[in-house]
Structures are given as C-alpha cells and as structure tokens.
Design an enzyme around this catalytic site. Structure first.
Site, PDB file in Angstrom:
ATOM      1  CB  CYS A 174      -0.909  -0.041   1.227  1.00  0.00           C
ATOM      2  SG  CYS A 174      -1.802   1.484   1.556  1.00  0.00           S
ATOM      3  CB  CYS A 234       0.167   2.010   4.048  1.00  0.00           C
ATOM      4  SG  CYS A 234      -1.503   1.336   3.878  1.00  0.00           S
TER       5      CYS A 234
END
Length: 108
Positions: free
Chosen positions: A33, A36
């Site tokens: 991700c 993230c």
C-alpha cells in the site's frame, strides 16, 4: 511504521487494544500500500510526541483478516482510535499529520 508502533494480530487485538489503559491508535495497513507508506513519517512523529499518552499500533490486513472485517475496513490506510475499549474515531486514507493529531488530542 516506526519503532514506537507495535504490531498486533487478530489473536491479541482484544488484549492489546480493547483492554489497553491508554487510548490506542491502530493503523490498518499492507506492505503493498503506497498511501500507507506515505503516512508512516507522520505516525512516527506523533508516536514520538505522544508516546506516554497513547499507544500506537499497526495491523497488517494481509496477515490478519478477522479484525479488519469486524470493523468494516474497506480501504487502507485506515486509522482507528480506541479509548476504554470503544471505537471513538476513524480516519481513512493518507490524511495529513495535523488531522491525525487533532483526533489524538481530543482523546488524551
């Protein structure tokens, strides 16, 4: 994430998050991700600034599926703030550090 954040699993979620004496900010994330990774520096800064007032935890959604499902995590990063075992706040996406800090300050 930062060294200040502790990884938590489905098996330890209740003990580490719901029964915690301090408020807990948990980051639901995954290795793949990109957003993230974008919020990692902000979380590291906040973990340092508020280390004695709030627990910072993280949960890899690829390794733990029960808890994200229980809380309806559909997008990552998702940050959940728990206090006294209750979900108090939800932030979804790569939100700026000041927005995360505003949520933290309300609950410490």
């Amino acid at each position: 994430m930062s060294e200040e954040a502790t990884s938590v699993s489905d098996d330890k979620f209740e003990e580490e998050v719901l029964r915690a004496e301090l408020p807990v900010l948990i980051d639901f994330w995954a290795v793949w991700c990109a957003p993230c990774k974008m919020i990692e520096p902000a979380l590291a800064n906040l973990a340092q600034d508020y280390k004695d007032q709030i627990k910072f935890m993280k949960m890899n959604i690829d390794e733990n599926m029960k808890t994200p499902s229980r809380y309806g995590i559909r997008s990552i990063p998702t940050l959940l703030l728990f206090k006294n075992g209750e979900l108090k706040e939800t932030l979804v996406g790569a939100v700026p550090q000041d927005k995360i800090e505003n949520v933290i300050v309300k609950h410490i």
